[in-house]
Design an enzyme around this catalytic site. Sequence first.
Site, PDB file in Angstrom:
ATOM      1  N   ASP A 148       0.871  -1.170   0.000  1.00 33.98           N
ATOM      2  CA  ASP A 148       0.000   0.000   0.000  1.00 33.98           C
ATOM      3  C   ASP A 148       0.918   1.233   0.000  1.00 33.98           C
ATOM      4  OD1 ASP A 148      -2.243   1.734   0.665  1.00 33.98           O
ATOM      5  OD2 ASP A 148      -1.406   1.752   2.698  1.00 33.98           O
ATOM      6  N   ASP A 189      -0.166   5.147   0.960  1.00 28.63           N
ATOM      7  CA  ASP A 189      -0.404   6.145   2.016  1.00 28.63           C
ATOM      8  C   ASP A 189      -0.456   5.492   3.387  1.00 28.63           C
ATOM      9  OD1 ASP A 189      -0.730   8.597   0.423  1.00 28.63           O
ATOM     10  OD2 ASP A 189      -2.375   7.479  -0.464  1.00 28.63           O
TER      11      ASP A 189
HETATM   12  C1  XBP Z   1      -5.225   6.260   0.790  1.00 26.27           C
HETATM   13  C2  XBP Z   1      -6.334   7.046   0.271  1.00 26.27           C
HETATM   14  C3  XBP Z   1      -6.111   8.182  -0.641  1.00 26.27           C
HETATM   15  C4  XBP Z   1      -5.377   9.370  -0.058  1.00 26.27           C
HETATM   16  C5  XBP Z   1      -5.615  10.595  -0.891  1.00 26.27           C
HETATM   17  O1  XBP Z   1      -4.735   5.405  -0.219  1.00 26.27           O
HETATM   18  O2  XBP Z   1      -7.458   6.750   0.567  1.00 26.27           O
HETATM   19  O3  XBP Z   1      -7.375   8.602  -1.044  1.00 26.27           O
HETATM   20  O4  XBP Z   1      -5.861   9.647   1.260  1.00 26.27           O
HETATM   21  O5  XBP Z   1      -5.251  10.412  -2.210  1.00 26.27           O
HETATM   22  P1  XBP Z   1      -3.765   4.111   0.083  1.00 26.27           P
HETATM   23  P2  XBP Z   1      -6.164  10.934  -3.430  1.00 26.27           P
HETATM   24  O6  XBP Z   1      -3.611   3.953   1.574  1.00 26.27           O
HETATM   25  O7  XBP Z   1      -4.472   2.957  -0.573  1.00 26.27           O
HETATM   26  O8  XBP Z   1      -2.452   4.425  -0.602  1.00 26.27           O
HETATM   27  O9  XBP Z   1      -6.653  12.299  -3.073  1.00 26.27           O
HETATM   28  O10 XBP Z   1      -5.238  10.930  -4.625  1.00 26.27           O
HETATM   29  O11 XBP Z   1      -7.282   9.936  -3.584  1.00 26.27           O
HETATM   30 MG    MG Z   2      -2.834   3.133   3.505  1.00 27.64          MG
END
Ligand code: XBP
Ligand code: MG
Length: 229
Positions: A10, A12
């Site tokens: 993953d 973020d």
């Molecule tokens: C986490 C998310 C993302 C980010 C914001 O993604 O939900 O939406 O918070 O990014 P992951 P965007 O943990 O799967 O990487 O504004 O580009 O959606």
């Molecule tokens: Mg995440």
Amino acid sequence: MKRFRALIFDVDGTLAETEELHRRAFNEAFAYFDLGWQWSIPLYRSLLQVTGGKERIRQFIRLTSCRCEISDDEVAELHRFKTARYAQLMASGACPLRPGVAETIRAATVRGQLLAIATTTSRHNVEALFSATLGEDGTRLFSAVVAGDEVDQKKPAPDAYLKVLDLLGLPNRDCLAIEDSRNGLLAASRAGIPVLITRSAYFCEEQFDGAFAVIDGLDDLVNFEVPVE
Ligand code: XBP
Ligand code: MG
């Protein structure tokens, strides 16, 4: 770790604590468009239950029942501004990789394991993080990258993970997903992939029943032993 043929990360919260940067970029976009919205940390924590930035903005509008008439095109424009601002913040060096991430990637490469990404954020944001932290060659380390808008349904649906498995040409049991959120755990589990949770700032209180293992950070992996089946 050694028994897996691929590690699927993953982005973020897992590779880096990016969510504060996302929150800041959202708030700057709201200010630029003079919307009078401000997402505090507690509010953002609850909004994170909805994956995807555009979907999160829509959820906020629903929750606050502000009678704003915002079209899908306007939400997209707001989100484009947020994404550009996020890239600028990332390029300024505002967000390093979490401890242990670079070492985990390096060790996997030495072991001959494949690396992949399954994320809800955009490919643009993944590349912004890679070039700020792993350098120009960062993207090349990963055999498959699947981003949020490249599948029908975002996490907790399994779509991103299923597409990664397809691109890697590997069965689910040969891969390990590394996630920080319950939505990520659900997504990978629904694709039949075992999940290692690395607790992050925004999701440290979540329940991770069904995870293969839960650790505080990938720097703990040095002491992590795979259970014998
Ligand atoms: C986490 C998310 C993302 C980010 C914001 O993604 O939900 O939406 O918070 O990014 P992951 P965007 O943990 O799967 O990487 O504004 O580009 O959606
Ligand atoms: Mg995440």
